[in-house]
Write a protein that holds these residues in place. Sequence first.
Motif, short mmCIF file in Angstrom:
data_model
loop_
_atom_site.label_atom_id
_atom_site.label_comp_id
_atom_site.label_asym_id
_atom_site.label_seq_id
_atom_site.Cartn_x
_atom_site.Cartn_y
_atom_site.Cartn_z
N VAL A 33 13.49 -74.61 -55.19
CA VAL A 33 12.35 -73.83 -54.47
C VAL A 33 12.00 -73.50 -52.75
CG1 VAL A 33 10.49 -75.53 -53.19
CG2 VAL A 33 11.41 -75.28 -55.94
N ALA A 34 13.62 -74.08 -52.00
CA ALA A 34 13.69 -73.85 -51.09
C ALA A 34 14.28 -72.75 -50.62
CB ALA A 34 15.17 -74.50 -49.96
N LEU A 35 14.43 -71.78 -51.50
CA LEU A 35 15.21 -70.88 -51.54
C LEU A 35 13.93 -69.73 -51.81
CD1 LEU A 35 16.71 -67.78 -52.02
CD2 LEU A 35 17.21 -68.86 -54.33
N LEU A 36 12.59 -70.27 -53.12
CA LEU A 36 11.52 -69.69 -52.71
C LEU A 36 11.05 -69.56 -51.18
CD1 LEU A 36 9.33 -67.90 -54.16
CD2 LEU A 36 8.08 -70.68 -55.40
N GLY A 37 11.13 -70.95 -50.91
CA GLY A 37 10.31 -71.00 -49.66
C GLY A 37 10.78 -70.23 -48.41
N ALA A 38 11.90 -70.13 -48.22
CA ALA A 38 12.86 -69.71 -47.16
C ALA A 38 12.57 -68.00 -47.20
CB ALA A 38 14.13 -70.05 -47.24
N SER A 39 12.33 -67.82 -48.48
CA SER A 39 12.10 -66.32 -48.67
C SER A 39 10.95 -65.84 -48.81
CB SER A 39 12.34 -65.96 -49.80
OG SER A 39 13.72 -65.98 -50.91
N LEU A 40 9.73 -66.77 -48.30
CA LEU A 40 8.57 -66.74 -48.32
C LEU A 40 8.24 -66.82 -46.43
CD1 LEU A 40 6.42 -68.48 -50.81
CD2 LEU A 40 6.52 -66.12 -50.60
N ALA A 41 8.66 -67.61 -46.86
CA ALA A 41 8.55 -68.13 -44.87
C ALA A 41 9.65 -67.14 -43.75
CB ALA A 41 9.76 -69.59 -44.80
N LYS A 42 10.71 -66.27 -43.91
CA LYS A 42 10.88 -65.28 -43.26
C LYS A 42 10.19 -63.81 -43.33
CE LYS A 42 15.93 -66.03 -44.51
NZ LYS A 42 17.01 -65.61 -45.65
N GLN A 43 8.79 -63.33 -44.41
CA GLN A 43 8.42 -62.97 -44.27
C GLN A 43 7.24 -62.70 -43.64
OE1 GLN A 43 6.86 -61.88 -48.59
NE2 GLN A 43 8.76 -62.01 -49.03
N ASN A 44 6.47 -63.61 -43.09
CA ASN A 44 5.35 -64.26 -42.52
C ASN A 44 5.70 -65.55 -41.39
OD1 ASN A 44 2.51 -65.21 -41.17
ND2 ASN A 44 1.87 -62.94 -42.99
N THR A 45 5.56 -65.71 -40.32
CA THR A 45 5.55 -67.27 -39.31
C THR A 45 4.32 -68.74 -39.99
OG1 THR A 45 6.86 -65.91 -37.75
CG2 THR A 45 5.96 -68.63 -37.97
N SER A 46 2.85 -67.04 -40.56
CA SER A 46 2.04 -68.30 -40.36
C SER A 46 2.84 -68.81 -42.26
CB SER A 46 0.93 -67.48 -40.60
OG SER A 46 0.60 -66.70 -39.63
N VAL A 47 3.00 -67.94 -43.48
CA VAL A 47 3.58 -68.55 -44.45
C VAL A 47 4.12 -69.93 -44.03
CG1 VAL A 47 4.79 -68.72 -46.80
CG2 VAL A 47 3.16 -66.65 -45.59
N ALA A 48 5.47 -69.57 -43.50
CA ALA A 48 5.87 -70.85 -43.00
C ALA A 48 5.47 -72.19 -42.74
CB ALA A 48 7.54 -71.01 -41.32
N ASN A 49 4.39 -71.68 -41.96
CA ASN A 49 3.64 -72.84 -41.10
C ASN A 49 2.72 -73.48 -41.87
OD1 ASN A 49 4.61 -72.59 -38.32
ND2 ASN A 49 3.21 -71.01 -37.76
N ALA A 50 2.27 -72.04 -43.13
CA ALA A 50 0.83 -73.42 -44.56
C ALA A 50 2.20 -74.08 -45.14
CB ALA A 50 0.59 -71.99 -45.07
N LEU A 51 2.84 -73.41 -45.11
CA LEU A 51 4.16 -74.40 -46.85
C LEU A 51 4.40 -75.75 -45.89
CD1 LEU A 51 6.96 -71.56 -47.42
CD2 LEU A 51 4.73 -72.55 -48.62
N GLN A 52 4.60 -76.06 -44.39
CA GLN A 52 4.71 -76.89 -43.70
C GLN A 52 3.08 -77.86 -43.55
OE1 GLN A 52 5.81 -77.45 -39.03
NE2 GLN A 52 7.16 -78.63 -39.82
#
Length: 223
Positions: A62-81
């Motif tokens: 799951v972390a691998l998936l999250g990290a991959s998505l976060a690298k593509q878009n900063t907003s995605v990383a914030n949304a995951l948090q």
Amino acid sequence: MNDVSLLSALIMGLAGSGHCLVMCGGIASSLQLASKQRSAIVVSLLYNIGRIVSYALAGSLVALLGASLAKQNTSVANALQLMSGIFMILVGIYVMRLASTLKWLESAAKSLIWQHVVKLNKHLVPVNTKKKAFFYGALWGWLPCGLVYSALTWTLQAKSPFEGALIMLAFGAGTMPALIAVGQSAQLLQKFINHLVTRIVMGNLLIWYGVYLIIIATDKLVH
């Protein structure tokens, strides 16, 4: 990731171990009772180690998936948090037994994952070797559990698969005392975990940490 994150994961596991006793306690007890020539504590440890290994594996994926998505878009990383914070609050409410906030997650996981994974059970029963005890635990580590899946959503914000695995290891470690304890010690531990004051304190800790994550994520999204 910091020590606070790991401590929170540990608290989540400990606070939710009363739920674990309901979900997995019967299985762990039956394994101990079935142990004749093998030590009951060894069987229990192997079962729980297998269960936690599955948690760690799921956390890393799951972390691998999250990290991959976060690298593509900063907003995605914030949304995951932000999502991690929301689920932390839901767990806190669940622990305090104010509402069944995680039932929907368990139902969804049962349909999507567990009905397929449980078919492997036939290859491990009867659990008559140490190897089977370990893999039986690893299989039941995928049992639909709202607490486990909530912890997994938290690993979405982990920076690496290793961090995701560490979070789930800490969560799993929190659940172990209740499932390994037997007899009178198990009753005393369950009484402590289920005590109103304990549930309120742990639930509030999780809720406030969830609020903290939401505030950070919201601030980043706004700015």
